[in-house]
Write a protein that holds these residues in place. Structure first.
Motif, short mmCIF file in Angstrom:
data_model
loop_
_atom_site.label_atom_id
_atom_site.label_comp_id
_atom_site.label_asym_id
_atom_site.label_seq_id
_atom_site.Cartn_x
_atom_site.Cartn_y
_atom_site.Cartn_z
N MET A 13 0.83 -1.21 0.00
CA MET A 13 0.00 0.00 0.00
C MET A 13 0.86 1.25 0.00
N THR A 14 1.69 1.42 1.03
CA THR A 14 2.64 2.53 1.02
C THR A 14 4.04 2.02 1.29
N SER A 15 4.32 0.77 0.94
CA SER A 15 5.62 0.20 1.22
C SER A 15 5.89 -0.91 0.24
N VAL A 16 7.13 -1.40 0.26
CA VAL A 16 7.46 -2.57 -0.51
C VAL A 16 6.63 -3.73 0.02
N PRO A 17 6.06 -4.56 -0.83
CA PRO A 17 5.17 -5.62 -0.35
C PRO A 17 5.79 -6.47 0.73
N ALA A 18 5.01 -6.71 1.80
CA ALA A 18 5.45 -7.54 2.91
C ALA A 18 5.08 -8.99 2.62
N PRO A 19 5.64 -9.92 3.39
CA PRO A 19 5.21 -11.31 3.25
C PRO A 19 3.71 -11.40 3.48
N ALA A 20 3.11 -12.50 2.97
CA ALA A 20 1.66 -12.66 3.09
C ALA A 20 1.22 -12.55 4.54
N SER A 21 2.02 -13.07 5.45
CA SER A 21 1.73 -12.94 6.87
C SER A 21 3.04 -12.72 7.60
N ALA A 22 3.24 -11.54 8.15
CA ALA A 22 4.48 -11.22 8.84
C ALA A 22 4.38 -11.70 10.28
N PRO A 23 5.27 -12.58 10.72
CA PRO A 23 5.18 -13.12 12.09
C PRO A 23 5.19 -12.02 13.14
N HIS A 24 4.32 -12.16 14.11
CA HIS A 24 4.25 -11.29 15.28
C HIS A 24 3.63 -9.92 15.01
N ALA A 32 0.93 -7.17 14.28
CA ALA A 32 -0.50 -7.03 14.49
C ALA A 32 -1.25 -6.99 13.16
N SER A 33 -2.46 -7.49 13.17
CA SER A 33 -3.22 -7.59 11.93
C SER A 33 -3.41 -6.25 11.25
N ARG A 34 -3.57 -5.18 12.03
CA ARG A 34 -3.83 -3.87 11.42
C ARG A 34 -2.62 -3.36 10.63
N LEU A 35 -1.42 -3.95 10.86
CA LEU A 35 -0.22 -3.52 10.14
C LEU A 35 0.27 -4.56 9.14
N GLN A 36 -0.48 -5.68 9.00
CA GLN A 36 -0.11 -6.63 7.96
C GLN A 36 -0.22 -5.95 6.60
N GLY A 37 0.77 -6.20 5.76
CA GLY A 37 0.81 -5.55 4.45
C GLY A 37 1.73 -4.36 4.39
N PHE A 38 2.15 -3.86 5.57
CA PHE A 38 3.12 -2.77 5.58
C PHE A 38 4.51 -3.37 5.78
N GLY A 39 5.26 -3.46 4.70
CA GLY A 39 6.61 -3.99 4.79
C GLY A 39 7.62 -2.89 4.97
N THR A 40 8.87 -3.18 4.63
CA THR A 40 9.93 -2.17 4.67
C THR A 40 9.57 -1.04 3.72
N THR A 41 9.74 0.20 4.15
CA THR A 41 9.36 1.31 3.28
C THR A 41 10.22 1.31 2.02
N VAL A 42 9.64 1.76 0.95
CA VAL A 42 10.35 1.81 -0.32
C VAL A 42 11.55 2.75 -0.23
N PHE A 43 11.48 3.76 0.64
CA PHE A 43 12.60 4.68 0.79
C PHE A 43 13.83 3.94 1.31
N ALA A 44 13.61 3.03 2.27
CA ALA A 44 14.73 2.27 2.82
C ALA A 44 15.36 1.39 1.74
N GLU A 45 14.53 0.72 0.95
CA GLU A 45 15.07 -0.14 -0.10
C GLU A 45 15.84 0.66 -1.13
N MET A 46 15.28 1.78 -1.59
CA MET A 46 15.92 2.54 -2.65
C MET A 46 17.17 3.26 -2.16
N SER A 47 17.15 3.74 -0.93
CA SER A 47 18.35 4.39 -0.38
C SER A 47 19.47 3.38 -0.20
N ALA A 48 19.13 2.17 0.24
CA ALA A 48 20.15 1.12 0.36
C ALA A 48 20.70 0.75 -1.01
#
Length: 406
Positions: A1-12, A14-30
């Motif tokens: 949604m506003t980040s690089v796609p996260a795994p289908a289910s990120a361990p630990h 909370a459900s309200r933050l599932q789908g929010f992976g590492t921000t695209v800014f972090a990936e592109m800056s790296a």
């Protein structure tokens, strides 16, 4: 949604933050660091701010300013924020209870959403949307009701100065009985759009009819270019009493790492935000608060120069992007220009384009598709954002590299 796609289910997580992976800014800056590419992805300047601001911070270190400031912010900074608003917008706020200092604009926005939303409350906003909005609404238990902004048509290798627009019918349809808040970013990141007074009048009418609280993110208020004028929604009739106005010193004074922001509004609304904010960071940036106060009191000529200088950098970048064969929408404000990559990436995959760009041209950008809600992802899949808040030397080299794609 506003980040690089996260795994289908990120361990630990909370459900309200599932789908929010590492921000695209972090990936592109790296990626920029790993490849030695020029980073035109993340929106931070590469030169220091004004000496009048930096010297105050240096002098404050090693003094009592190193300790906790008052919870609402140092009184002199709150006074400077109120003075600044009155000087540039005509809005009058009482520094005692209508101004709150925060850890950047991001905390101001997040604290406001946490304070004002009940689970299931809906937030009407425009997309593409700034990185943190969707996550902050999710953390508050709210529901996004995004309304698309659409770019003007642009031919390959051309630059358009036409504005991004929205459909009023789509906006009004997004407001349901569960709507609680209108979140407006103007000047707008990532599009560079500055909402006109006529557009703001439509938003004011929507807010009044649905009795919405209005939360406005105005961190780019001074980075507006020739032909456009920033008008705070809170200045329209009836809007001040329902509006929280968020600002920051980071973009204006090239001090993005200091994270000194603020929110202004009617005392009851600010009090609600303060209740949430005090359990987030509580306070921050003691030595930086008097420095930002000094910056806010700089003469009008400083703010004109900042915008004029950045406008020249915009023109350098958008010309180079067009010469690289890309259709470019020239922004009316902010740090960013948006392009359509389809002429050089036939499948229109903006994320793939950005991941390949370092090897292709030695430049890093950000795919704009990550600034859209999932249901509208197709609207931004082919769009990419470039930042021009860099020195002329850096932009010149970036443009030279990008031209090789043509």
């Amino acid at each position: 949604m506003t980040s690089v796609p996260a795994p289908a289910s990120a361990p630990h997580l909370a459900s309200r933050l599932q789908g929010f992976g590492t921000t695209v800014f972090a990936e592109m800056s790296a990626l920029a660091v790993a490849t030695g590419s020029i980073n035109l992805g993340q929106g931070f300047p590469d030169r220091p701010g004004p000496a009048e601001v930096l010297d105050v911070a240096r002098a404050a270190i090693g003094t009592a300013h190193d300790q906790y400031p008052p919870g609402p912010g140092q009184p002199d900074l709150r006074a400077a924020i109120a003075e600044h608003h009155q000087r540039f917008t005509g809005l009058v706020y009482d520094p005692a209870d209508e101004v709150l200092v925060t850890a950047g604009a991001t905390e101001a926005l997040t604290a406001a959403l946490l304070a004002l939303l009940e689970p299931g409350d809906e937030v009407v906003l425009f997309e593409p949307m700034y990185d943190s909005y969707a996550a902050a609404v999710a953390m508050a238990g709210g529901v996004l009701r995004p309304v698309p902004l659409r770019p003007p048509p642009v031919a390959a290798g051309e630059v358009s100065s036409a504005p991004w627009t929205f459909d009023e019918a789509e906006l009004r349809a997004a407001v349901t009985p569960r709507a609680r808040l209108l979140l407006l970013n103007t000047p707008h990141n990532p599009t560079g759009k500055v909402f006109t007074r006529d557009e703001l009048a439509v938003l004011a009418d929507v807010a009044e009819r649905a009795d919405l609280v209005v939360l406005t993110d105005e961190v780019y208020e001074h980075l507006v270019f020739t032909g456009a004028r920033h008008v705070p929604l809170a200045t329209l009739p009836g809007m001040r009493d329902r509006s929280l106005v968020v600002g920051s010193g980071g973009k204006t004074f090239s001090t993005t790492g200091w994270k000194i922001g603020w929110v202004c509004g009617p005392a009851p609304l600010v009090s609600a935000v303060r209740t949430a904010k005090q359990f987030l960071t509580y306070v921050n940036g003691g030595p930086f608060q008097p420095a930002i106060a000094a910056g806010l009191r700089l003469p009008d000529a400083f703010f004109r120069h900042v915008a004029h200088d950045l406008e020249q950098h915009r023109d350098l970048l958008v010309t180079g992007l067009a010469e690289a064969g890309l259709p470019v929408v020239s922004p009316e404000a902010t740090y960013f220009a948006t392009v359509d990559v389809r002429p050089v990436q036939p499948d229109g995959d903006g994320l793939a384009f950005c991941r390949a760009l370092p090897a292709r041209a030695g430049v890093v950008a950000v795919p704009a598709g990550v600034f859209y809600a999932a249901e509208h992802a197709g609207l931004g899949r082919h769009l990419v954002r470039f930042a021009f808040c860099k020195t002329e030397e850096v932009l010149g080299e970036a443009v030279a590299r990008l031209r090789r794609m043509a």
